[in-house]
Scaffold this motif. Structure first.
Motif, PDB file in Angstrom:
ATOM      1  N   GLN A  20     -51.633 -47.250 -36.563  1.00 28.50           N
ATOM      2  CA  GLN A  20     -50.649 -46.224 -36.874  1.00 28.50           C
ATOM      3  C   GLN A  20     -49.315 -46.856 -37.217  1.00 28.50           C
ATOM      4  O   GLN A  20     -48.939 -47.879 -36.648  1.00 28.50           O
ATOM      5  N   TYR A  21     -48.603 -46.213 -38.136  1.00 30.47           N
ATOM      6  CA  TYR A  21     -47.218 -46.554 -38.455  1.00 30.47           C
ATOM      7  C   TYR A  21     -46.369 -45.312 -38.222  1.00 30.47           C
ATOM      8  O   TYR A  21     -46.771 -44.207 -38.573  1.00 30.47           O
ATOM      9  N   LEU A  22     -45.197 -45.504 -37.659  1.00 31.70           N
ATOM     10  CA  LEU A  22     -44.183 -44.469 -37.583  1.00 31.70           C
ATOM     11  C   LEU A  22     -42.959 -45.039 -38.271  1.00 31.70           C
ATOM     12  O   LEU A  22     -42.438 -46.083 -37.855  1.00 31.70           O
ATOM     13  N   SER A  23     -42.527 -44.395 -39.342  1.00 34.80           N
ATOM     14  CA  SER A  23     -41.377 -44.910 -40.084  1.00 34.80           C
ATOM     15  C   SER A  23     -40.492 -43.762 -40.527  1.00 34.80           C
ATOM     16  O   SER A  23     -40.871 -42.591 -40.480  1.00 34.80           O
ATOM     17  N   VAL A  24     -39.293 -44.127 -40.980  1.00 33.46           N
ATOM     18  CA  VAL A  24     -38.306 -43.158 -41.454  1.00 33.46           C
ATOM     19  C   VAL A  24     -37.803 -43.623 -42.811  1.00 33.46           C
ATOM     20  O   VAL A  24     -37.403 -44.776 -42.981  1.00 33.46           O
ATOM     21  N   ASN A  25     -37.836 -42.714 -43.784  1.00 33.64           N
ATOM     22  CA  ASN A  25     -37.396 -43.003 -45.142  1.00 33.64           C
ATOM     23  C   ASN A  25     -35.873 -43.137 -45.154  1.00 33.64           C
ATOM     24  O   ASN A  25     -35.151 -42.178 -44.867  1.00 33.64           O
ATOM     25  N   LEU A  26     -35.383 -44.321 -45.504  1.00 34.91           N
ATOM     26  CA  LEU A  26     -33.944 -44.580 -45.476  1.00 34.91           C
ATOM     27  C   LEU A  26     -33.192 -43.962 -46.647  1.00 34.91           C
ATOM     28  O   LEU A  26     -31.965 -43.992 -46.662  1.00 34.91           O
TER      29      LEU A  26
END
Length: 102
Positions: A20-26
């Protein structure tokens, strides 16, 4: 072909099965604001790039690993993140399927 930003780690659009990846679009959230929120919630931030069909996106990767290794309070921390930043920026991807928080 998507542009590659030199010196920035590239992660696959979809992780391997079970990961799994958890990311936030900058492009949607400022990095200084996100770092403050992420630290308060116990996440670390790493700037990464993801090659999408629409082009390269720069994200702050907050968590990556096997889904079975996620902390017991992981979902609660993601909910708290969604309460503090634009939910359209949050991307949670699990090997084989993608869930974008709405």
């Amino acid at each position: 072909m998507a542009a590659t930003l030199e010196g920035i780690k590239t992660i696959p659009t979809i992780p391997r099965q079970g990961e799994q990846y958890l990311s936030v679009n900058l492009a949607l959230v400022s990095l200084p604001e996100l770092v403050t929120v992420a630290q308060a919630l116990g996440f670390k931030t790493e700037v990464v790039q993801i090659h999408q069909r629409s082009g390269t996106e720069v994200h702050a990767l907050l968590w990556e690993g096997m889904m079975t290794e996620a902390a017991a309070d992981f979902d609660e921390r993601v909910d708290a993140l969604a309460d503090r930043i634009d939910t359209k920026a949050i991307r949670s991807v699990r090997g084989g399927w993608t869930q974008q928080t709405a």
